[in-house]
Design an enzyme around this catalytic site. Structure first.
Site, PDB file in Angstrom:
ATOM      1  N   GLU A   1      -1.910  65.015 -35.626  1.00 57.68           N
ATOM      2  CA  GLU A   1      -2.169  63.830 -36.560  1.00 57.68           C
ATOM      3  C   GLU A   1      -3.707  63.650 -37.101  1.00 57.68           C
ATOM      4  OE1 GLU A   1       0.061  60.709 -34.881  1.00 57.68           O
ATOM      5  OE2 GLU A   1      -0.640  61.300 -33.039  1.00 57.68           O
TER       6      GLU A   1
ATOM      7  N   LEU B   1       2.492  59.854 -32.899  1.00 56.86           N
ATOM      8  CA  LEU B   1       2.867  58.563 -33.164  1.00 56.86           C
ATOM      9  C   LEU B   1       4.031  58.744 -34.271  1.00 56.86           C
ATOM     10  CD1 LEU B   1       3.024  55.498 -32.220  1.00 56.86           C
ATOM     11  CD2 LEU B   1       1.657  55.260 -34.219  1.00 56.86           C
TER      12      LEU B   1
HETATM   13  N1  PMP Z   1      -0.646  58.342 -35.838  1.00 59.31           N
HETATM   14  C1  PMP Z   1      -1.492  57.316 -34.926  1.00 59.31           C
HETATM   15  C2  PMP Z   1      -2.178  58.176 -33.940  1.00 59.31           C
HETATM   16  C3  PMP Z   1      -1.808  56.043 -35.529  1.00 59.31           C
HETATM   17  O1  PMP Z   1      -2.751  55.376 -34.644  1.00 59.31           O
HETATM   18  C4  PMP Z   1      -1.012  55.559 -36.550  1.00 59.31           C
HETATM   19  C5  PMP Z   1      -1.155  54.097 -37.090  1.00 59.31           C
HETATM   20  N2  PMP Z   1      -1.373  53.171 -36.010  1.00 59.31           N
HETATM   21  C6  PMP Z   1      -0.211  56.430 -37.297  1.00 59.31           C
HETATM   22  C7  PMP Z   1      -0.058  57.634 -36.903  1.00 59.31           C
HETATM   23  C8  PMP Z   1       0.522  55.698 -38.570  1.00 59.31           C
HETATM   24  O2  PMP Z   1       1.689  54.915 -38.123  1.00 59.31           O
HETATM   25  P1  PMP Z   1       2.097  53.794 -39.091  1.00 59.31           P
HETATM   26  O3  PMP Z   1       2.519  54.565 -40.191  1.00 59.31           O
HETATM   27  O4  PMP Z   1       3.239  53.464 -38.356  1.00 59.31           O
HETATM   28  O5  PMP Z   1       0.932  52.924 -39.377  1.00 59.31           O
END
Ligand code: PMP
Length: 282
Positions: A177, A202
């Site tokens: 990611e 995540l």
């Molecule tokens: N991956 C990582 C490592 C992150 O830190 C985030 C944001 N906090 C996301 C993905 C995106 O998650 P979200 O769409 O829930 O903000």
């Protein structure tokens, strides 16, 4: 102007908010967090963030220190007290401290609960970001949203040192990611590809919402790993996160994607996410 923040049951000016030097969030990064976007003074995708918070707490055997209703009320009160129209609310819960440093979890410590607002324009048109790839050196439970953010912070700094915007993390030859976002490509045959869910990434709340919106519009989705080389050949690339929404990626390791301009799929998904997110915001 000083913000009003929330710390352990009390709303106070940010200058007055302090925590113990023995707090396990400070000494061990023993804490989880969430960031929820705010549009028109309302919370976007709040239910998803609240559910992921509950899961993160459970995975770390941290007791949830409030009911769902109480947590929502705190978010809303902070929006009101800070006149927040657009931006985000950061929430952090650490295991607290018993007044010393010990690897063993404390038995009687009260968690530290801290929330604050960040005003930020989220609805500007996006010109796209340039990313570099770096090795993913994070721990193995990236599905838990902990505050151990040094590795992603270093990845972002590596990108900044090269005059770029962000980094995509690579493990065993495949992109996991972005430093703080989920990563996607659009293939030549118009499939949206993003890494499948596992402990390696995540589980983005924006990812879930955007994939749902795409599926509802009959866009084809493939949840699988992809390499930097595949991404460099792709029609488009983009990222998602709660406070960026959908942002085109226009360069990867020096190779221009989509002619170096924001692509139509990313732009459309961003517009859609904002439109639908606004409608469903609470
Ligand atoms: N991956 C990582 C490592 C992150 O830190 C985030 C944001 N906090 C996301 C993905 C995106 O998650 P979200 O769409 O829930 O903000």
């Amino acid at each position: 102007m000083s913000r009003t923040v929330y710390l352990n049951g009390v709303y106070m000016p940010e200058e007055e908010a302090t925590v113990s030097v023995f707090d396990r969030g400070f000494l061990f990064a023993d804490a989880v967090y969430e960031v929820t976007a705010v549009l028109d003074g309302k919370l976007v995708d709040y239910a998803g963030h609240a559910a992921r918070l509950t899961r993160s707490l459970g995975e770390l055997k941290l007791a949830k220190p409030f009911t769902d209703e109480e947590l929502l009320a705190i978010h809303r009160e902070l929006i009101t007290r800070n006149n927040l129209e657009q931006g985000g609310i950061y929430l952090q819960i650490s295991r607290g401290s018993e007044g010393d440093r010990d690897f063993v979890f404390p038995k009687h410590a009260a968690p530290t609960v801290f929330l604050f607002t960040q005003a930020k324009t989220l609805t500007d048109p996006k010109k796209g970001m340039r990313v570099i790839s770096v090795p993913d050196i994070r721990w193995g439970r990236r599905d838990i949203k902990t505050v151990q953010l040094l590795a992603p912070s270093m990845a972002k700094m590596a990108a900044k040192a090269e005059g770029k915007d962000d980094a995509w993390l690579v493990e065993d030859g495949y992109v996991t990611e972005g430093s703080s976002n989920n990563a996607y490509i659009v293939t030549k045959d118009d499939k949206i590809v993003t890494r499948n869910l596992s402990n390696s990434i995540l589980h983005g709340i924006t990812r879930a919402a955007v994939l749902k919106l795409a599926a509802e519009r009959n866009m084809e989705i493939e949840e699988r790993a992809f390499t930097i080389e595949e991404a460099q050949q792709a029609k488009e690339a983009f990222i998602t996160s709660a406070t960026v929404f959908v942002c085109p990626v226009v360069e990867i390791d020096g190779v221009a994607i989509a002619g170096g301009e924001p692509g139509p799929v990313a732009t459309r998904l961003n517009d859609l996410y904002i439109e639908e997110g606004r409608k469903a915001a609470i």
